[in-house]
Design a protein around this motif. Structure first.
Motif, short mmCIF file in Angstrom:
data_model
loop_
_atom_site.label_atom_id
_atom_site.label_comp_id
_atom_site.label_asym_id
_atom_site.label_seq_id
_atom_site.Cartn_x
_atom_site.Cartn_y
_atom_site.Cartn_z
N LEU A 61 19.16 14.71 -44.21
CA LEU A 61 20.52 14.39 -44.70
C LEU A 61 21.34 15.75 -44.13
CD1 LEU A 61 20.22 12.68 -48.11
CD2 LEU A 61 20.21 11.54 -45.73
N GLU A 62 20.97 16.43 -43.29
CA GLU A 62 21.87 17.66 -42.83
C GLU A 62 22.39 16.90 -41.83
OE1 GLU A 62 19.83 21.22 -42.07
OE2 GLU A 62 18.80 21.19 -43.98
N THR A 63 23.60 17.54 -41.46
CA THR A 63 24.68 17.27 -40.15
C THR A 63 24.19 17.86 -39.12
OG1 THR A 63 26.31 17.49 -41.54
CG2 THR A 63 27.17 17.55 -39.29
N PHE A 64 23.94 17.16 -38.03
CA PHE A 64 23.50 17.69 -36.64
C PHE A 64 24.42 18.80 -36.22
CE2 PHE A 64 22.18 12.97 -36.02
CZ PHE A 64 20.69 13.20 -36.29
N ASN A 65 23.86 19.60 -35.51
CA ASN A 65 24.67 20.78 -35.03
C ASN A 65 25.06 20.42 -33.63
OD1 ASN A 65 24.80 22.58 -37.25
ND2 ASN A 65 22.57 22.93 -36.88
N ASN A 66 26.47 20.90 -32.93
CA ASN A 66 26.65 20.75 -31.66
C ASN A 66 25.58 21.26 -30.68
OD1 ASN A 66 28.40 19.67 -29.82
ND2 ASN A 66 29.24 22.03 -29.48
N GLU A 67 25.12 20.69 -29.56
CA GLU A 67 24.41 20.89 -28.73
C GLU A 67 23.00 20.86 -29.11
OE1 GLU A 67 25.05 21.20 -25.48
OE2 GLU A 67 27.14 20.57 -26.01
N GLU A 68 22.73 20.47 -30.44
CA GLU A 68 21.01 20.36 -30.83
C GLU A 68 20.43 19.38 -30.31
OE1 GLU A 68 19.29 20.63 -35.61
OE2 GLU A 68 21.21 19.69 -35.02
N ASN A 69 18.99 19.89 -30.01
CA ASN A 69 18.25 18.78 -29.36
C ASN A 69 17.66 17.69 -30.38
OD1 ASN A 69 18.29 19.59 -26.73
ND2 ASN A 69 16.93 21.38 -27.14
N LEU A 70 18.00 16.64 -30.14
CA LEU A 70 17.33 15.43 -31.26
C LEU A 70 16.34 14.62 -30.51
CD1 LEU A 70 21.07 14.43 -32.38
CD2 LEU A 70 19.27 16.27 -33.49
N ALA A 71 15.51 13.77 -31.45
CA ALA A 71 14.91 12.83 -31.05
C ALA A 71 15.58 11.31 -31.13
CB ALA A 71 13.56 12.82 -31.89
N LYS A 72 15.81 10.45 -30.36
CA LYS A 72 16.31 9.22 -30.37
C LYS A 72 15.22 8.16 -29.99
CE LYS A 72 20.00 6.72 -28.44
NZ LYS A 72 21.23 6.60 -27.50
N LEU A 73 14.85 7.18 -31.02
CA LEU A 73 14.05 6.12 -30.83
C LEU A 73 14.73 4.84 -30.24
CD1 LEU A 73 12.60 6.18 -34.44
CD2 LEU A 73 11.86 7.41 -32.58
N GLN A 74 13.63 3.98 -29.72
CA GLN A 74 14.27 2.90 -29.23
C GLN A 74 15.14 2.09 -29.77
OE1 GLN A 74 10.30 1.06 -28.46
NE2 GLN A 74 9.99 2.04 -26.55
N CYS A 75 15.13 2.10 -31.14
CA CYS A 75 16.16 1.49 -32.05
C CYS A 75 17.53 2.28 -32.04
CB CYS A 75 15.69 1.32 -33.41
SG CYS A 75 15.29 2.64 -34.37
N LYS A 76 17.54 3.29 -31.48
CA LYS A 76 18.95 4.12 -31.29
C LYS A 76 19.07 4.96 -32.29
CE LYS A 76 19.95 1.80 -27.47
NZ LYS A 76 19.25 2.02 -26.43
N HIS A 77 18.14 5.13 -33.28
CA HIS A 77 18.39 5.95 -34.61
C HIS A 77 17.84 7.46 -34.03
CE1 HIS A 77 18.16 2.30 -36.85
NE2 HIS A 77 19.26 2.77 -37.39
N MET A 78 18.64 8.46 -34.58
CA MET A 78 18.38 9.84 -34.20
C MET A 78 18.05 10.80 -35.34
SD MET A 78 21.26 10.46 -31.23
CE MET A 78 22.47 10.17 -32.69
N PHE A 79 17.16 11.73 -35.00
CA PHE A 79 16.63 12.82 -36.08
C PHE A 79 16.45 14.02 -35.33
CE2 PHE A 79 14.95 8.29 -36.37
CZ PHE A 79 15.05 7.92 -37.55
N HIS A 80 16.33 15.04 -36.35
CA HIS A 80 16.12 16.13 -36.04
C HIS A 80 14.69 16.20 -35.47
CE1 HIS A 80 19.00 17.67 -39.04
NE2 HIS A 80 19.28 18.31 -37.95
N ARG A 81 14.24 16.58 -34.56
CA ARG A 81 13.05 16.56 -33.75
C ARG A 81 11.76 16.69 -34.97
NH1 ARG A 81 12.52 14.90 -29.21
NH2 ARG A 81 10.35 15.49 -28.72
N THR A 82 11.83 18.06 -35.65
CA THR A 82 10.96 18.42 -36.71
C THR A 82 11.00 17.56 -37.80
OG1 THR A 82 12.64 19.96 -37.58
CG2 THR A 82 11.00 20.93 -36.14
N CYS A 83 12.11 17.13 -38.18
CA CYS A 83 11.98 16.13 -39.25
C CYS A 83 11.18 14.77 -38.96
CB CYS A 83 13.44 15.56 -39.67
SG CYS A 83 14.37 16.92 -40.36
N LEU A 84 11.40 14.10 -37.72
CA LEU A 84 10.75 13.16 -37.17
C LEU A 84 9.25 12.97 -37.04
CD1 LEU A 84 11.05 10.13 -36.49
CD2 LEU A 84 11.49 10.69 -34.36
N HIS A 85 8.71 14.52 -36.57
CA HIS A 85 7.56 14.67 -36.32
C HIS A 85 6.92 14.82 -37.66
CE1 HIS A 85 4.07 17.43 -36.18
NE2 HIS A 85 3.90 17.10 -35.03
N ASP A 86 7.41 15.45 -38.67
CA ASP A 86 6.75 15.45 -40.06
C ASP A 86 6.69 14.11 -40.74
OD1 ASP A 86 6.47 18.20 -39.73
OD2 ASP A 86 8.21 18.80 -40.72
#
Length: 107
Positions: A61-86
């Motif tokens: 539930l943290e706001t994404f930072n500008n220029e932050e690398n994210l993970a985007k799934l096929q369903c188009k939902h995005m996450f912090h990479r470490t959050c999705l990994h965990d």
């Protein structure tokens, strides 16, 4: 955002299953995170936030930072990479890994 070290205890999923009791060694979270067919790498741009449709990670539930690398799934939902990994590592039940938001099967 820091999910490391948290133990999954007694989490009851849809259908009454207890993930902690049912967990088996399934797919490797590191391998899923590197599979471009499953997870895309995107860079969040605050100037185009409307195009992304999200401003925060649904897991931490943290706001994404500008220029932050994210993970985007096929369903188009995005996450912090470490959050999705965990998340994948914690709820990897019988190799049925799903999107934490819409439950679309990733594999």
């Amino acid at each position: 955002r820091e999910l490391e070290g948290l133990e999954l205890i007694g989490f009851v999923g849809v259908g009454g299953g207890n993930f902690a009791d049912e967990a088996e060694p399934g797919v490797n979270a590191d391998e899923i995170m590197e599979d471009d067919r499953v997870i895309s790498r995107v860079t969040y741009n605050i100037d185009n936030a409307n195009e992304f449709g999200q401003t925060e990670c649904p897991i931490c539930l943290e706001t994404f930072n500008n220029e932050e690398n994210l993970a985007k799934l096929q369903c188009k939902h995005m996450f912090h990479r470490t959050c999705l990994h965990d998340w994948i590592q914690a709820v990897n039940v019988r190799q049925q890994v799903k999107c934490p938001v819409c439950n679309r099967v990733l594999l």
